[in-house]
Design an enzyme around this catalytic site. Sequence first.
Site, PDB file in Angstrom:
ATOM      1  N   SER A 187      50.119  48.999  34.845  1.00  0.00           N
ATOM      2  CA  SER A 187      48.980  49.728  35.285  1.00  0.00           C
ATOM      3  C   SER A 187      48.688  50.933  34.715  1.00  0.00           C
ATOM      4  O   SER A 187      47.483  51.305  34.715  1.00  0.00           O
ATOM      5  CB  SER A 187      48.978  49.867  36.903  1.00  0.00           C
ATOM      6  OG  SER A 187      50.067  50.710  37.411  1.00  0.00           O
ATOM      7  N   HIS A 215      46.836  43.758  37.238  1.00  0.00           N
ATOM      8  CA  HIS A 215      46.178  43.871  36.260  1.00  0.00           C
ATOM      9  C   HIS A 215      46.055  42.696  35.048  1.00  0.00           C
ATOM     10  O   HIS A 215      45.449  42.809  34.080  1.00  0.00           O
ATOM     11  CB  HIS A 215      46.567  45.086  35.466  1.00  0.00           C
ATOM     12  CG  HIS A 215      46.115  46.386  36.315  1.00  0.00           C
ATOM     13  ND1 HIS A 215      44.716  46.736  36.192  1.00  0.00           N
ATOM     14  CD2 HIS A 215      46.707  47.096  37.001  1.00  0.00           C
ATOM     15  CE1 HIS A 215      44.769  48.042  36.998  1.00  0.00           C
ATOM     16  NE2 HIS A 215      45.856  48.311  37.581  1.00  0.00           N
ATOM     17  N   LYS A 246      40.774  43.896  42.309  1.00  0.00           N
ATOM     18  CA  LYS A 246      40.436  44.556  40.681  1.00  0.00           C
ATOM     19  C   LYS A 246      39.259  43.324  40.015  1.00  0.00           C
ATOM     20  O   LYS A 246      38.234  43.753  40.591  1.00  0.00           O
ATOM     21  CB  LYS A 246      41.719  44.645  40.138  1.00  0.00           C
ATOM     22  CG  LYS A 246      42.238  45.711  40.467  1.00  0.00           C
ATOM     23  CD  LYS A 246      43.918  46.323  40.067  1.00  0.00           C
ATOM     24  CE  LYS A 246      44.165  47.424  40.908  1.00  0.00           C
ATOM     25  NZ  LYS A 246      45.705  47.565  40.956  1.00  0.00           N
TER      26      LYS A 246
HETATM   27  C1  LIG Z   1      46.596  47.956  42.076  1.00  0.00           C
HETATM   28  C2  LIG Z   1      47.866  47.392  42.088  1.00  0.00           C
HETATM   29  C3  LIG Z   1      48.304  46.714  43.136  1.00  0.00           C
HETATM   30  C4  LIG Z   1      47.782  46.836  44.565  1.00  0.00           C
HETATM   31  O1  LIG Z   1      46.681  45.974  44.582  1.00  0.00           O
HETATM   32  P1  LIG Z   1      45.618  46.083  45.774  1.00  0.00           P
HETATM   33  O2  LIG Z   1      44.932  44.743  45.910  1.00  0.00           O
HETATM   34  O3  LIG Z   1      44.692  47.431  45.206  1.00  0.00           O
HETATM   35  O4  LIG Z   1      46.299  46.698  46.912  1.00  0.00           O
HETATM   36  C5  LIG Z   1      49.463  46.043  43.111  1.00  0.00           C
HETATM   37  N1  LIG Z   1      50.271  46.069  42.003  1.00  0.00           N
HETATM   38  C6  LIG Z   1      49.760  46.738  40.799  1.00  0.00           C
HETATM   39  C7  LIG Z   1      50.550  46.445  39.740  1.00  0.00           C
HETATM   40  C8  LIG Z   1      48.507  47.406  40.697  1.00  0.00           C
HETATM   41  O5  LIG Z   1      48.038  47.830  39.772  1.00  0.00           O
END
Ligand SMILES: *Cc1c(COP(=O)(O)O)cnc(C)c1O
Length: 398
Positions: A187, A215, A246
Amino acid sequence: MNTNFQSWIQTQMEELKAQNLYKSPPILESPQNGRVKMGGRMLINLASNNYLGLANDPRVVQAAVQAAQEWGAGAGAVRWLGGTNTLHETLENKLAEFKKTEAVLVFQSGFNANSGTIPPCFGEGDVIISDELNHASIIDGVRLSAAKYKKSDGYVYKHADMNHLEEILKRCGEFKKRLIVTDGVFSMDGDIAPLPDIVSLAEKYDAVVMVDDAHASGVLGVNGSGSTSHFGLYGRVDIQLGTLSKALGVVGGYIAGSALLKKWLINRGRPYLFSTALPPAAIGALIKAVEILQTDPQPMERLWENTRFWKASLEDLGFDTMGSETPITPVFCGDEGKAQTMERRLREEGVFTVSIVYPTVARGKARVRTMPSAMHTRQDLEDALTAFHKVGKELGII
Ligand SMILES: *Cc1c(COP(=O)(O)O)cnc(C)c1O
């Protein structure tokens, strides 16, 4: 109020400020778009995880409105206690078809999906082996487990280092179960995990594979279905985590895997059991967002076209993008103070990015993280490059 407590917080914060690690959230005054309003000015938005523009896509917004009108504002209860309705069922079935897995279970967030899945699946007598750059929500999920997992005990492998991973696996034969857990796309660095090698090692040493595709969802693989699809590893990854927050543009997370795994998590996943289900508007919007991914290739094409242009142009200017292979494009600064100054100066020059410092990344590896997306026009990116060129020279980064 307890004055000791208040002054303790005060001291901690002063320490953060002295180390250039203090954060406060930027406030947007307009919806997610290629440019957003902040402090009354329009800025080019290079800070969003809204890869495909779905957060503010009229089709998705309309589906949210319709679901709220039909089903109301709230889910009313936790999933197993009457908070599950046919919308949740529809979304889970659609996601399972999209991921080509037997089943999918939706959680309130990706963060919850991690902490709801790892502890009930791995505990006493098991070992969890992690990449050192795994996301905080994986780390927290792992910490809630009674399995062995600590770095100090030798269960964290150097980033994407398959020799190191194998070395650890060789010592783990005595455990009842072994889990290898990794981000699919990292990320903060934007590189892709070497999933084919991880899967081969897992098969060789009888380990379970879990990949966090937060991601990679909407970014990699057929129609954005993730890293398992990207590498053609169907049926060989035991637990796939995806986020709905996302690229899917709304909120939520999910686990894709076997029907048996889903049933186990329904019975033992604590956020599923003890936290209220996502509201109808979110689920209705997500059903539409998944349909768009499956049928409209344009947002993903624009995302990758912009990504290629953005990365190549930054590198031409002399910036170090840290080996990123995906839209996540870090611009290396090193020093925390420099990264924070870069963020501030870019904002003055009309570009919204966020500096990423410890503890999100290691000390001395501070960066400004940029996120080109399907929302950007070529003009947006060209204007941003002008600002990066100016500020990069000013700070001696290029
Ligand atoms: C953003 C993210 C999460 C969390 O996801 P949300 O739906 O925003 O809680 C989990 N793992 C990774 C690798 C992330 O980048």
